[in-house]
Scaffold this active site. Sequence first.
Site, PDB file in Angstrom:
ATOM      1  CG  ASN A  32      -0.219   0.073   2.529  1.00  0.00           C
ATOM      2  OD1 ASN A  32       1.012   0.115   2.578  1.00  0.00           O
ATOM      3  ND2 ASN A  32      -0.952   0.087   3.627  1.00  0.00           N
ATOM      4  CB  SER A  36       7.782   0.983  -0.036  1.00  0.00           C
ATOM      5  OG  SER A  36       6.459   0.545  -0.219  1.00  0.00           O
ATOM      6  CG  ASP A  58      -4.283  -1.502   4.080  1.00  0.00           C
ATOM      7  OD1 ASP A  58      -4.135  -2.477   4.855  1.00  0.00           O
ATOM      8  OD2 ASP A  58      -3.980  -0.345   4.383  1.00  0.00           O
ATOM      9  CB  ALA A  81       2.282  -6.075   4.768  1.00  0.00           C
ATOM     10  CB  SER A 124      11.636  -8.815  15.279  1.00  0.00           C
ATOM     11  OG  SER A 124      12.633  -8.077  15.934  1.00  0.00           O
ATOM     12  CE1 TYR A 149       7.960  -4.193  14.089  1.00  0.00           C
ATOM     13  CE2 TYR A 149       9.790  -4.445  15.628  1.00  0.00           C
ATOM     14  CZ  TYR A 149       9.204  -4.708  14.406  1.00  0.00           C
ATOM     15  OH  TYR A 149       9.851  -5.520  13.502  1.00  0.00           O
ATOM     16  CE  LYS A 153       6.816  -7.699  13.025  1.00  0.00           C
ATOM     17  NZ  LYS A 153       6.335  -8.128  11.730  1.00  0.00           N
ATOM     18  CG  PHE A 218      21.566   5.843  21.891  1.00  0.00           C
ATOM     19  CD1 PHE A 218      21.527   7.227  21.998  1.00  0.00           C
ATOM     20  CD2 PHE A 218      20.881   5.246  20.837  1.00  0.00           C
ATOM     21  CE1 PHE A 218      20.818   7.996  21.078  1.00  0.00           C
ATOM     22  CE2 PHE A 218      20.168   6.003  19.916  1.00  0.00           C
ATOM     23  CZ  PHE A 218      20.143   7.387  20.035  1.00  0.00           C
ATOM     24  N   GLY A 295      15.008   1.280  26.913  1.00  0.00           N
ATOM     25  CA  GLY A 295      14.542   0.045  26.258  1.00  0.00           C
ATOM     26  C   GLY A 295      15.664  -0.741  25.594  1.00  0.00           C
ATOM     27  CG  ASP A 296      19.032   0.679  23.122  1.00  0.00           C
ATOM     28  OD1 ASP A 296      18.122   0.260  22.383  1.00  0.00           O
ATOM     29  OD2 ASP A 296      19.871   1.537  22.767  1.00  0.00           O
TER      30      ASP A 296
END
Length: 333
Positions: A32, A36, A58, A81, A124, A149, A153, A218, A295-296
């Site tokens: 969609n 990109s 979509d 996607a 991921s 995010y 996953k 960081f 969060g790292d």
Amino acid sequence: MKIFVTGCCGYIGSHTCVELLTNGYNVVGLDNFSNSKKEVLDKIREISGKSIKFYEGDMLDSSILYKIFSENEIDCVIDFAAYKAVGESVSKPIEYYTNNVSSVLTLLTAMKKNNCKRLVFSSSATVYGDPDTIPITEDSKTGGTTNPYGTSKLFVEEILKDLYKSDNTWDICILRYFNPIGAHSSGLIGEEPNGIPANLMPYISKVACGKLECLSIFGNDYDTPDGTGVRDYIHVVDLAKGHIKAVEKLDREKNGLYIYNLGTGKGYSVLDMVNAFEKANGIKINYKIVGRREGDIAVCYSDPNKAKEELGFIAEKTLEDMVRDAWNYENHN
Ligand code: NAD
Ligand code: UD1
């Protein structure tokens, strides 16, 4: 074999389309263009000498999915996607869960109705949260994700496991990517982050070309050899090839749910990355050390042996290839 690729014009999707086409697969693509550009389709054709059958639409729209399945005999789906910006996911959880989880349910419903039960899913290393042991194997515990995010996953992985439990005629391969970087050696396709990049490699490229002044590192007080964060960077072309191996595996085995890490098994620190970029490309990178990013984690790298043994997948490209190709892409664009 006909493969339906969702998110086919994105960073990993476009490289995977090139590998699929050059390996003789027919490709049907959906995008969609939320992250990109249409031109990517021409670039894929230019590199591979072949075209994909493309649908603009979509993945949340079931009518486009039914159209695709009714017009094409799809053997396998590779689902890329999704939205992927970690920071944005914290401020837009509804959008992230809708696009990353609901869209997969729409896809699975369409697949089931059309009796296409073979899926490769982009997951991921983020699903491992803060890992207890390094290197990370596929049996390491998942959970403890720190942003929508990552959680999206994790949710999809759980949905796929439940689906397979309910009906073991599905063929599902979950691929957990470590840190994909670099670009196709032609410089025609690569990663195009929106705005200021949040990830290390695109940020270094922007500093190298003068669009950004200075890289902020960081934290240099982690328990790592030089104090900076360590990650498992994998060349995007190697990663794309991993998808071919996954499709071959599903074709070979029939019926199963498989999970693989796709990484190199090597960890490099932020300073290693800066040094490798400077050495390979002959450009100095301005950097300063700042505080840790929330969060790292300190160290994250894969045990790549399961993918090696069961898929025959080995990442072949070196760190030098990764940083050189990243810079080549930046120069072309
Ligand atoms: P990307 O944003 O470059 O590509 C995603 C593509 O999907 C884009 O072309 C976008 O326009 C499209 N898209 C998004 N939502 C859509 C929808 N609802 N319908 C149709 N098209 C849609 O991202 P990428 O880096 O290529 O990542 C691909 C997949 O791999 C994602 O699922 C991502 O979460 C996962 N992943 C990426 C990384 C990474 O570092 N790049 C790491 C681990 C996992
Ligand atoms: C990040 C995401 C992860 C996602 C992955 C790929 C976070 C917390 N994690 O992983 O969920 O799957 O991207 O998209 O965002 N660094 C700097 N300066 C920078 C940028 C990064 O020092 O400007 C450091 C980081 O602290 C880290 C390393 O570089 O040690 C790699 O960072 P990054 O490229 O953002 O990837 P991850 O944090 O591993």
